[in-house]
Design a protein around this motif. Structure first.
Motif, short mmCIF file in Angstrom:
data_model
loop_
_atom_site.label_atom_id
_atom_site.label_comp_id
_atom_site.label_asym_id
_atom_site.label_seq_id
_atom_site.Cartn_x
_atom_site.Cartn_y
_atom_site.Cartn_z
N ALA A 153 1.18 -3.37 -1.82
CA ALA A 153 0.09 -3.36 -0.84
C ALA A 153 -0.59 -1.99 -0.80
CB ALA A 153 0.61 -3.74 0.53
N THR A 154 -0.99 -1.51 -1.99
CA THR A 154 -1.73 -0.26 -2.08
C THR A 154 -3.02 -0.52 -2.85
OG1 THR A 154 -0.42 0.31 -4.04
CG2 THR A 154 0.29 1.25 -1.95
N LEU A 155 -3.92 0.43 -2.84
CA LEU A 155 -5.22 0.25 -3.47
C LEU A 155 -5.08 0.20 -4.99
CD1 LEU A 155 -7.40 2.65 -1.29
CD2 LEU A 155 -6.71 0.28 -0.85
N ARG A 156 -6.04 -0.46 -5.62
CA ARG A 156 -5.99 -0.68 -7.07
C ARG A 156 -5.81 0.63 -7.82
NH1 ARG A 156 -9.78 -0.41 -11.13
NH2 ARG A 156 -9.48 -1.84 -12.92
N LYS A 157 -6.56 1.65 -7.46
CA LYS A 157 -6.47 2.94 -8.14
C LYS A 157 -5.05 3.50 -8.09
CE LYS A 157 -8.26 7.67 -7.93
NZ LYS A 157 -9.19 8.60 -7.21
N ASP A 158 -4.40 3.39 -6.93
CA ASP A 158 -3.04 3.90 -6.77
C ASP A 158 -2.04 3.07 -7.55
OD1 ASP A 158 -4.00 5.87 -5.02
OD2 ASP A 158 -3.82 4.54 -3.30
N ARG A 159 -2.23 1.74 -7.58
CA ARG A 159 -1.32 0.89 -8.35
C ARG A 159 -1.43 1.21 -9.85
NH1 ARG A 159 -3.99 -3.24 -5.43
NH2 ARG A 159 -4.61 -4.29 -7.36
N GLN A 160 -2.66 1.35 -10.32
CA GLN A 160 -2.87 1.65 -11.73
C GLN A 160 -2.22 2.97 -12.12
OE1 GLN A 160 -5.06 0.01 -14.24
NE2 GLN A 160 -4.89 -1.79 -12.94
N GLU A 161 -2.37 3.98 -11.27
CA GLU A 161 -1.80 5.29 -11.57
C GLU A 161 -0.27 5.21 -11.65
OE1 GLU A 161 0.14 7.42 -9.46
OE2 GLU A 161 0.23 8.89 -11.09
N GLU A 162 0.35 4.51 -10.70
CA GLU A 162 1.81 4.41 -10.69
C GLU A 162 2.33 3.68 -11.92
OE1 GLU A 162 5.45 2.35 -8.16
OE2 GLU A 162 3.51 2.61 -7.17
N LEU A 163 1.68 2.58 -12.28
CA LEU A 163 2.15 1.80 -13.43
C LEU A 163 1.96 2.57 -14.74
CD1 LEU A 163 0.76 -1.67 -12.32
CD2 LEU A 163 3.18 -1.02 -12.47
N LEU A 164 0.87 3.31 -14.86
CA LEU A 164 0.64 4.09 -16.07
C LEU A 164 1.66 5.22 -16.18
CD1 LEU A 164 -1.15 4.49 -18.55
CD2 LEU A 164 -2.60 5.99 -17.15
N ARG A 165 1.93 5.86 -15.05
CA ARG A 165 2.86 6.99 -15.05
C ARG A 165 4.29 6.53 -15.33
NH1 ARG A 165 5.67 8.32 -10.70
NH2 ARG A 165 4.12 7.34 -9.32
N ARG A 166 4.71 5.44 -14.72
CA ARG A 166 6.11 5.02 -14.81
C ARG A 166 6.40 4.11 -15.99
NH1 ARG A 166 7.86 2.24 -9.60
NH2 ARG A 166 9.93 2.50 -10.51
N TYR A 167 5.38 3.31 -16.42
CA TYR A 167 5.65 2.31 -17.45
C TYR A 167 4.68 2.35 -18.62
CZ TYR A 167 8.65 0.55 -13.79
OH TYR A 167 9.61 0.45 -12.81
N GLY A 168 3.68 3.21 -18.55
CA GLY A 168 2.81 3.41 -19.70
C GLY A 168 1.83 2.29 -19.98
N PHE A 169 1.46 1.47 -18.99
CA PHE A 169 0.46 0.44 -19.26
C PHE A 169 -0.56 0.38 -18.13
CE2 PHE A 169 3.58 -1.97 -16.78
CZ PHE A 169 2.80 -2.76 -15.95
N VAL A 170 -1.73 -0.12 -18.47
CA VAL A 170 -2.80 -0.33 -17.50
C VAL A 170 -2.76 -1.80 -17.10
CG1 VAL A 170 -5.28 -0.31 -17.08
CG2 VAL A 170 -4.23 1.51 -18.46
N CYS A 171 -2.55 -2.07 -15.82
CA CYS A 171 -2.39 -3.45 -15.36
C CYS A 171 -3.69 -4.22 -15.51
CB CYS A 171 -1.93 -3.46 -13.90
SG CYS A 171 -1.62 -5.13 -13.27
N SER A 172 -3.59 -5.44 -16.03
CA SER A 172 -4.75 -6.32 -16.17
C SER A 172 -4.52 -7.64 -15.46
CB SER A 172 -5.05 -6.56 -17.66
OG SER A 172 -3.93 -7.13 -18.31
N CYS A 173 -3.68 -7.61 -14.40
CA CYS A 173 -3.41 -8.84 -13.65
C CYS A 173 -4.70 -9.32 -12.97
CB CYS A 173 -2.31 -8.62 -12.63
SG CYS A 173 -2.78 -7.66 -11.17
N LYS A 174 -4.64 -10.48 -12.38
CA LYS A 174 -5.82 -11.10 -11.76
C LYS A 174 -6.53 -10.16 -10.80
CE LYS A 174 -6.96 -14.83 -8.49
NZ LYS A 174 -6.42 -16.00 -7.75
N TYR A 175 -5.77 -9.45 -9.96
CA TYR A 175 -6.39 -8.65 -8.92
C TYR A 175 -6.83 -7.28 -9.43
CZ TYR A 175 -5.08 -12.31 -5.73
OH TYR A 175 -4.99 -13.53 -5.10
#
Length: 441
Positions: A276-298
């Motif tokens: 439940a965080t903003l898209r920009k924050d979710r993308q940053e966390e996933l890139l930093r921790r798992y090395g991918f840019v999320c392309s899910c529906k939302y």
């Protein structure tokens, strides 16, 4: 935080403006005093209690690894294999332990690891998921709360350690060496996004990429993560349809559906500490921790739709952050006789909706965004059940109580039987038709 609150405020204001006023005024019923013990049966056959909570629990993060990583300072290291007696590979786990942990574990659970049962036949398949690598799809239709998979971890490791990395690598290698050869093959097949410029097999990278949060084990305050054969294959979505948990006594991971999943549909969990965080924050966390840019529906939304999604996430986040305020607003709404119009006691934007309407907003927003918050769904549904009981709307009490019962199974809240009882007996709840009452505890 202020940016999140601004987005939430805009959406809350819009929601409030779209509420239609009641067609006629409501005559308040007199105060009705309930039994001193709301669970005590009455002469007519019994009062059904709406589960009172506590609803707000501090649990493990939704992500693969726990959010706040307590470091294991440890001591002497032991590599233990459980069960102690020979077992098939899929029931065998190698665990990195420190002094005294094995004794503490067995003192708490002498039968560790206890037997467990997994769905049979399996309810999923592991398939090629394109750019995401391997993934899990449902092989049958699944309802909310259904167990999708249950399995022993291949290995359990401390999340964070206080030792030289060369020494740590040797311990990791010792853990692998202790494993059944088939488990080693499974482990080596797991993805390591950090390993492109390293040796072909880099265990720390595999752990960081795939480990699922376990929490603290007996005898040590440090947090642990585990690697599983199939549940580690489940891919990420910012609006997951499943969640995982860990049962210490049976030493097993459990994957359950948090909403209906159709046969052939991919199963997703969230890797985020808080979806439940903003898209920009979710993308940053996933890139930093798992090395991918999320392309899910939302995450794939653009323009106004992306803005609306961020606003929805902000509402979910703020409703958790302001949970005590929402409880107070609900108590005020009850004290005012449960009116169907907005209260006038507060002027701040975020308080324009009364406690009843705020619960409606939170629930509809979670459904709209496909983001059921771990710690928010039950208090929100409890307020809706209580409110519609007060207003004598049997159909809605049954609906919200049924949803609560389903999610109680999915989130292992332990209250599913109480919610099922409410769903079966809406008119016998301790809240039925009672206005002007204080908030129950």
């Amino acid at each position: 935080m202020q940016r999140v609150r601004d987005k939430a405020g805009e959406c809350i204001e819009s929601f409030g403006e779209n509420l239609k006023p009641p067609h006629s005024s409501t005559t308040l019923a007199p105060v009705v005093t309930g039994s001193a013990d709301p669970t005590a049966p009455d002469a007519a056959g019994g009062i059904v209690r709406v589960p009172p909570g506590p609803y707000f629990k501090d649990g493990p993060a939704q992500g693969r690894l726990p959010g706040l990583e307590d470091v294991n300072f440890g001591g002497k290291i032991e590599i233990a294999v459980f069960p102690r007696t020979p077992a098939p590979p899929h029931l065998s786990t190698s665990i990195w332990l420190y002094d005294g942990m094995a004794a503490s574990l067995l003192a708490l659970h002498p039968d560790f690891p206890a037997d467990f049962s997994a769905p049979s036949p399996p309810r999923y398949e592991i398939v090629d998921a394109g750019s995401a690598g391997r993934g899990m799809v449902a092989s049958v239709d699944l309802a909310t709360g259904d167990t999708i998979a249950r399995e022993r971890p291949l290995a359990l490791f401390p999340v964070a350690i206080a030792m030289d990395m060369n020494d740590a690598r040797r311990v990791y290698e010792a853990v692998v060496a202790s494993m059944h050869i088939e488990n080693q093959r499974v482990l080596r097949a797991l993805k390591n996004w950090k390993g492109a410029d390293r040796a072909p097999f880099y265990l720390k990278g595999v752990v960081d990429t795939n480990a699922i949060g376990v929490g603290a084990l007996p005898g040590n305050k440090g947090l642990y993560g585990g690697l599983a054969r199939d549940i580690c294959r489940v891919n990420h979505s910012c609006s997951p349809n499943a969640r995982h948990s860990f049962d210490l006594r049976t030493n097993s991971f459990v994957l359950r559906a948090v909403r209906p999943i159709r046969k052939g549909e991919e199963v997703y969990i969230s890797y985020l500490h808080n979806p439940a965080t903003l898209r920009k924050d979710r993308q940053e966390e996933l890139l930093r921790r798992y090395g991918f840019v999320c392309s899910c529906k939302y995450c794939s939304l653009t323009g106004q739709e992306s803005f609306d999604s961020d606003s929805n996430r902000a509402i979910i986040y703020i409703r958790w952050d302001d949970r005590e305020l929402d409880e107070a607003l609900f108590a005020q709404w009850l004290a005012e006789g449960a009116p169907k119009t907005r209260p006038t006691a507060f002027e701040e934007l975020a308080l324009k909706l009364n406690g009843f309407r705020m619960a409606e907003l939170a629930w509809t927003t979670m459904l709209r965004e496909g983001c059921i918050s771990d710690n928010l769904w039950e208090p929100v549904l409890a307020r809706l059940v209580k409110a519609h009981s007060v207003l004598k709307d049997e159909k809605k009490v049954r609906y919200y109580a049924t949803k609560a019962a389903e999610l109680a199974v999915a989130f292992e809240a332990g209250s599913e039987r109480e919610w099922e009882a409410v769903a079966k007996n809406p008119t016998k709840t301790d809240w039925w038709g009672k206005r002007n009452r204080a908030l129950a505890t």
